[in-house]
Design an enzyme around this catalytic site. Structure first.
Site, mmCIF file in Angstrom:
data_model
loop_
_atom_site.group_PDB
_atom_site.id
_atom_site.type_symbol
_atom_site.label_atom_id
_atom_site.label_comp_id
_atom_site.label_asym_id
_atom_site.label_seq_id
_atom_site.Cartn_x
_atom_site.Cartn_y
_atom_site.Cartn_z
ATOM 1 N N ASN A 1 -26.077 78.154 52.047
ATOM 2 C CA ASN A 1 -24.637 78.200 51.791
ATOM 3 C C ASN A 1 -24.435 77.673 50.369
ATOM 4 O OD1 ASN A 1 -21.897 77.933 51.715
ATOM 5 N ND2 ASN A 1 -21.724 76.682 53.562
ATOM 6 N N ARG B 1 -24.582 82.556 53.717
ATOM 7 C CA ARG B 1 -23.144 82.614 53.966
ATOM 8 C C ARG B 1 -22.502 83.192 52.701
ATOM 9 N NH1 ARG B 1 -18.724 78.325 53.009
ATOM 10 N NH2 ARG B 1 -16.990 79.336 54.046
ATOM 11 N N HIS C 1 -13.174 81.675 57.735
ATOM 12 C CA HIS C 1 -13.721 80.966 58.912
ATOM 13 C C HIS C 1 -14.170 81.953 59.992
ATOM 14 C CE1 HIS C 1 -10.943 77.296 57.939
ATOM 15 N NE2 HIS C 1 -12.123 77.120 57.390
ATOM 16 N N ARG D 1 -4.373 71.703 51.113
ATOM 17 C CA ARG D 1 -3.685 72.986 50.890
ATOM 18 C C ARG D 1 -2.352 73.015 51.633
ATOM 19 N NH1 ARG D 1 -8.767 75.994 52.779
ATOM 20 N NH2 ARG D 1 -10.148 75.879 50.981
ATOM 21 N N GLU E 1 -21.796 77.533 62.708
ATOM 22 C CA GLU E 1 -21.847 78.730 61.870
ATOM 23 C C GLU E 1 -23.289 79.061 61.491
ATOM 24 O OE1 GLU E 1 -18.102 78.526 59.037
ATOM 25 O OE2 GLU E 1 -18.682 76.557 59.772
#
Ligand code: AMP
Length: 399
Positions: free
Chosen positions: A7, A89, A179, A240, A383
């Site tokens: 990743n 990823r 996601h 955010r 993941e």
């Protein structure tokens, strides 16, 4: 089989070496400060090793990871030949990828073509793939697993923005969602735990962490999700803002003499839980502050819980019902009080919370009341396991 999962971020790179059949992780770690100086943190054989290693580019970082994996003292494999495949990823696959793929030159070009959609992330992912090719050679198969792919099944009415259609046709401006690998994993795992076929279930998946999103998954297919063209929208998150009136961007930019980029940066980095509370973006800090009656921290948590609660109901409406609500990621897995507050008031639609069962952290657990029409559960996300399994399947299909 050994799959190396990578990743790659702009200045960091996380990795795991995993057997996709068992999910066993033999080593995992992190390269940080790439392009600055370089530091490797490697966990294997029950030991954690931290080493400063020059990493002028991602290639040296990958090289450092491979050296750590084959290290005669602390390594977990005897040679690089024991790495059967690499799974990456990749953040943005645009409309080009609705599932994971083996990496070819055409795939690399298509990922490159998606760079305008994720200018910070895709270049790092491409560099990570190229660095692995350079160090391991082209013979080791590599797969790309996209954060956006799972959401490609959304219907037009869920993904189109109500702006002039030409912006979709010419510039591919639409909702993509992120996601995806996490939503896919927890929805599949929830069905597995319940002994049900995913094709029979309507699932609302709540990935609540530093970044948060919900997905509506009907019969195993994503039909809506809360992040959009970028990960900025939907729920309020650590830093955010989530959904808000975009007119505020113009107002702030004009009033404080900011560029649009600066104003959007404020919505990405200084807003959400951090901006509301003035305390922290971290939910643990917020909970502690709220316990001491810190008003803004309390309100920040209330806003988050209110917005997740509303969106669960919205997604149930989108699917014409809901069988399972799943909580995952840092907050979803570890914050029982936040889960309980989110679920409050949803009893009218069969969604309940059993306080005793809900008193759990980081483990698979059904938390709804016995016999309730909707099963609410916690499923820790994985993941990396999805990436490793997708990579293995693609490699086996090819053989
Ligand atoms: P993630 O992005 O999935 O790693 O989630 C990070 C978020 O999970 C941070 O805001 C953490 O504060 C939150 N988190 C982790 N553990 C806990 C906990 N025990 N209680 C509340 N929040 C937690």
């Amino acid at each position: 089989m050994n799959v190396l999962i990578i990743n790659a971020g702009s200045s960091s790179l996380k990795y795991q070496l995993m057997d996709p059949e068992t999910g066993a992780v033999s080593a995992k770690g992190l390269c940080e400060r790439i392009y600055i100086d370089g530091r490797l943190t490697h966990n294997a054989n029950g030991k954690k090793i931290v080493k400063d290693i020059p990493m002028p580019t991602h290639s040296e970082a990958i090289q450092a990871v491979l050296s750590a994996l084959v290290d005669p003292d602390n390594g977990v494999i005897s040679s690089m030949k024991e790495i059967d495949a690499v799974g990456h990823r990749v953040v943005h696959g645009g409309e080009s990828f609705a599932s994971s793929v083996l990496i070819t030159d055409q795939v690399m070009q298509a990922v490159e073509d998606c760079t305008p959609l994720a200018p910070l992330h895709n270049p790092a992912n491409i560099i990570g793939i190229e660095a692995c090719r350079a160090v391991l050679g082209h013979d080791v198969p590599q797969a790309a697993v996209f954060d956006t792919a799972f959401h490609q099944t959304m219907p037009e009415h869920a993904y189109l923005y109500s702006i002039p259609y030409e912006y979709y046709e010419n510039d591919k401006i639409r909702r993509y969602g992120f996601h995806g690998t996490s939503h896919r994993y927890v929805s599949l795992r929830a069905a597995e735990i319940l002994g049900r076929d995913p094709a029979e279930l309507k699932v609302v998946s709540c990935h609540l962490g530093n970044g948060s999103s919900l997905a509506a998954i009907d019969g195993g297919r994503c039909v809506d999700t809360s992040m959009g063209f970028t990960p900025l929208v939907g729920l309020p998150m650590g830093t955010r803002a989530g959904d808000m009136d975009v007119g505020v961007v113009e107002f702030i930019a004009n009033k404080y003499d900011m560029t649009i980029s600066e104003a959007v940066n404020l919505l990405n980095k200084e807003s959400g839980m951090l901006g509301l509370s003035g305390v922290s973006s971290d939910f643990r800090d917020l909970e502690q502050a709220a316990e001491k009656d810190h008003h803004r921290a309390t309100v920040a948590l209330e806003i988050f819980e209110y917005r997740v609660r509303k969106m669960i109901a919205e997604y149930a409406a989108a699917m014409g019902g809901v069988d399972v609500v799943v909580f995952t990621a840092g907050v979803g897995e570890n914050a029982p009080e936040t889960r309980a507050h989110i679920l409050q008031g949803l009893g009218f639609m069969g969604i309940t919370c059993d306080p005793e069962k809900n008193n759990c952290r980081g483990k698979e657990q059904i938390i709804s009341q016995d016999g309730a029409p909707v099963t609410v559960m916690v499923v820790p996300t994985n993941e990396e396991l999805m990436i490793a399994q997708d990579t293995m399947e693609l490699v086996l299909d090819q053989e």
